[in-house]
Design an enzyme around this catalytic site. Structure first.
Site, PDB file in Angstrom:
ATOM      1  N   VAL A 108       4.779  -1.233   3.003  1.00 15.38           N
ATOM      2  CA  VAL A 108       4.397   0.164   2.786  1.00 15.38           C
ATOM      3  C   VAL A 108       5.249   0.720   1.654  1.00 15.38           C
ATOM      4  O   VAL A 108       6.478   0.652   1.703  1.00 15.38           O
ATOM      5  CB  VAL A 108       4.587   0.997   4.068  1.00 15.38           C
ATOM      6  CG1 VAL A 108       4.243   2.465   3.789  1.00 15.38           C
ATOM      7  CG2 VAL A 108       3.731   0.463   5.199  1.00 15.38           C
ATOM      8  N   LYS A 109       4.596   1.246   0.624  1.00  9.93           N
ATOM      9  CA  LYS A 109       5.306   1.755  -0.547  1.00  9.93           C
ATOM     10  C   LYS A 109       5.700   3.215  -0.339  1.00  9.93           C
ATOM     11  O   LYS A 109       4.858   4.053  -0.033  1.00  9.93           O
ATOM     12  CB  LYS A 109       4.443   1.627  -1.803  1.00  9.93           C
ATOM     13  CG  LYS A 109       4.243   0.211  -2.270  1.00  9.93           C
ATOM     14  CD  LYS A 109       3.388   0.138  -3.526  1.00  9.93           C
ATOM     15  CE  LYS A 109       4.166   0.513  -4.755  1.00  9.93           C
ATOM     16  NZ  LYS A 109       3.391   0.263  -5.995  1.00  9.93           N
ATOM     17  N   ILE A 110       6.979   3.481  -0.559  1.00 12.99           N
ATOM     18  CA  ILE A 110       7.514   4.838  -0.447  1.00 12.99           C
ATOM     19  C   ILE A 110       8.274   5.158  -1.732  1.00 12.99           C
ATOM     20  O   ILE A 110       9.172   4.413  -2.126  1.00 12.99           O
ATOM     21  CB  ILE A 110       8.448   4.972   0.771  1.00 12.99           C
ATOM     22  CG1 ILE A 110       7.677   4.706   2.065  1.00 12.99           C
ATOM     23  CG2 ILE A 110       9.096   6.344   0.806  1.00 12.99           C
ATOM     24  CD1 ILE A 110       8.538   4.722   3.315  1.00 12.99           C
TER      25      ILE A 110
ATOM     26  N   ILE B 133       0.864  -1.184   0.000  1.00 17.98           N
ATOM     27  CA  ILE B 133       0.000   0.000   0.000  1.00 17.98           C
ATOM     28  C   ILE B 133       0.894   1.225   0.000  1.00 17.98           C
ATOM     29  O   ILE B 133       1.909   1.279   0.703  1.00 17.98           O
ATOM     30  CB  ILE B 133      -0.956   0.007   1.211  1.00 17.98           C
ATOM     31  CG1 ILE B 133      -1.971   1.143   1.090  1.00 17.98           C
ATOM     32  CG2 ILE B 133      -0.190   0.099   2.537  1.00 17.98           C
ATOM     33  CD1 ILE B 133      -3.099   1.065   2.113  1.00 17.98           C
TER      34      ILE B 133
END
Length: 557
Positions: free
Chosen positions: A144-146, A113
């Site tokens: 977690v997408k960064i 996400i």
């Protein structure tokens, strides 16, 4: 050279050590049981998401309607509603992939996400939202997408240091990939100092593929020589292969060896953007050419289906000879005048602009759904049908397309006026080219309407033209003449128009899955063009705002 076809190409791909992930997630996929079928039948062991995917998901069916109406009735804000929808879907996805996660010891079974792309230039805000997402989803197999912006690198280190697993996204250049690997290792070192168990922290580095060829090929076409033409369609794979070589060198270094001895897990390379944009290329090219054990390939549904049908594997993984050829290819690009560093910088800007556009589209859709019916509607209660819902689907599509045609007509007038006003000034060439592209896009929309049997509503189109003329009287500080603020207001209006056009192309792209009168490849091309236009207009907008609203900065520059 590839091996002979096999009966189950995806099984062979998995056996070769490539983790097959799906680049898609929607409530329709989850509720209908389709995701479980993909795990069982198509060897899918993970899922990636992004703002564009969620914006598309809301256009499929009405499975979000009840929750959105309830949130609207409770007075929730749009950002809170988007957060609730996306974390609910991803949590459900994590649960579906739970057995895969346990079977693979945490290597796969992952669901990603993304943080709000509007935070990509703010490291502290990115870290804060990453923590909120991690806590809200509350599943071990979350990533977690960064985005791998310069500011994102610091956020990656901080988030990993706190024990959060990360999918680093939007990586285009080798230099930035080196920075990403360094940021991950720095985070692990800080996590070890803080007493975190390193084996529980996982990460992938999403290296984008097909968009590289799209941008490089566009520049090669502009060069126009036979030497340039011979270089088309090869940059993306070359770039990815060199990225994997950088990864191999990193894991052999003493720094990584010390972390591995402490229990750290490798940050696997993930090939993203693997859907082929140019129909002249094989539709499985970015899968077949990147079969490397220990990597992940996340595919859109169309690419997954294509590989399942006729995918092939190479005879061997890339060798030192292949790496030398990749290096030579990038050098050849520079020789014919393609600045590859500028290519990757451009792609990062456009990637962020695309996700911000999709996020805006997602927010607008959510807001409409939240307030599209009475806030008093209770779960399970039937919503009274509006008069518009009595129109059949073809009638609604005709209304929709004519609305966009009217907007396109007004938009074309605006682009032409802005280009004329800039003659001999700052953005003359860029706006003249954009005006021509907008005309071509309007022509494409007209042709699509013809293909669908939709007649233009000429009075509505004429109203769009008149609306643009009337819009010249906007409060820009002068009633009839231009003011310095006109450049800013026009750039913002043009940018909003292109974002709306991109939303139309995305809608038609979804419809193309079930309507053979629509051509997916053409719509993909139109969407790519819209993204280029958005990025150009954003640069024009920022420059105009700087000149007009902060003259001291403009003077200093």
């Amino acid at each position: 050279m590839s091996v002979p076809p096999v009966s189950d190409p995806l099984a062979a791909l998995s056996a070769a050590g490539v983790s097959v992930w799906l680049d898609d997630l929607s409530r329709e996929l989850l509720a209908g049981g389709e995701l479980e079928k993909l795990i069982a039948d198509r060897h899918v062991v993970g899922v990636t998401t992004n703002p564009t995917i969620f914006a598309s998901a809301l256009s499929k069916g009405d499975r979000y309607t009840e929750q959105l109406r309830r949130l609207g009735g409770e007075g929730a804000g749009v950002d809170d509603a988007v957060f609730a929808l996306t974390t609910d879907d991803v949590r459900h996805g994590c649960e579906v992939f739970g057995p895969v996660y346990r079977r693979t010891g945490g290597t796969d079974g992952r669901v990603s996400i993304e943080v709000d792309p509007r935070l990509a230039r703010d490291a502290a805000a990115t870290v804060e939202q990453a923590r909120k997402l991690w806590k809200a989803v509350d599943r071990e197999n979350l990533l977690v997408k960064i985005p791998a912006t310069r500011e994102g690198l610091a956020a990656i280190t901080e988030v990993v240091a706190q024990g959060i697993s990360v999918n680093v996204t939007l990586i285009f250049s080798l230099d930035r990939y080196h920075d990403v690997m360094d940021a991950y290792q720095s985070g692990l070192e800080q996590a070890r100092t803080a007493g975190h168990e390193l084996s529980g922290i996982r990460s992938v580095a999403s290296f984008f593929v097909s968009r590289v060829d799209t941008e490089v090929d566009r520049r090669l076409d502009a060069v126009g020589t036979s030497q340039a033409a011979a270089l088309k369609g090869k940059a993306a794979v070359a770039n990815a292969r060199l990225a994997y070589r950088a990864y191999e060198r990193m894991i052999a270094e003493p720094r990584w060896q010390a972390l591995a001895a402490a229990g750290a897990q490798v940050q696997r390379p993930l090939w993203a953007s693997t859907g082929v944009k140019d129909p002249a290329y094989p539709d499985t090219m970015y899968v077949s050419e990147l079969v490397i054990a220990g990597t992940v390939n996340t595919m859109p549904a169309t690419t997954l289906a294509a590989f399942a049908d006729h995918g092939t594997l190479p005879a061997h993984a890339p060798t030192a000879t292949d790496h030398a050829a990749a290096t030579a290819h990038l050098a050849a690009l520079e020789h014919v005048g393609v600045d590859f560093a500028d290519v990757t910088d451009t792609l990062e800007r456009e990637g962020l602009a695309k996700f911000e556009s999709s996020w805006q589209e997602l927010g607008l859709t959510v807001e409409r759904e939240m307030h599209g019916a009475s806030a008093d509607v209770q779960p399970g209660e039937q919503v009274r049908e509006s008069p518009a819902s009595s129109v059949d689907g073809d009638g609604l599509l005709a209304i929709y397309l004519n609305d966009h045609l009217s907007g396109a007509t007004a938009g074309l007038e605006l682009f032409r006026r802005a280009a004329q006003a800039q003659k001999g000034r700052h953005d003359d060439a860029a706006l003249t080219e954009l005006a021509q592209l907008v005309k071509e896009d309007r022509d494409s929309l007209t042709q699509i309407m013809t293909d669908l049997g939709v007649s233009p509503d000429h009075p509505k189109v004429a109203l769009g033209w008149l609306a643009e003329k009337a819009g010249r009287l906007k409060p820009n500080g002068h009633l009839f003449s231009r003011s310095p603020l006109s450049d800013v207001l026009e750039a913002e209006s043009m940018l909003l128009g292109v974002l709306g056009k991109a939303a139309c192309w995305r809608t038609l792209r979804v419809l193309a899955e079930a309507d053979d009168r629509l051509h997916p490849e053409h719509l993909d091309t139109l969407l790519e063009r819209a993204e280029h236009q958005s990025a150009t207009l954003e640069e024009i907008r920022i420059a105009a705002a700087t000149r007009t609203l902060n003259p001291r900065v403009a003077t200093a520059r």
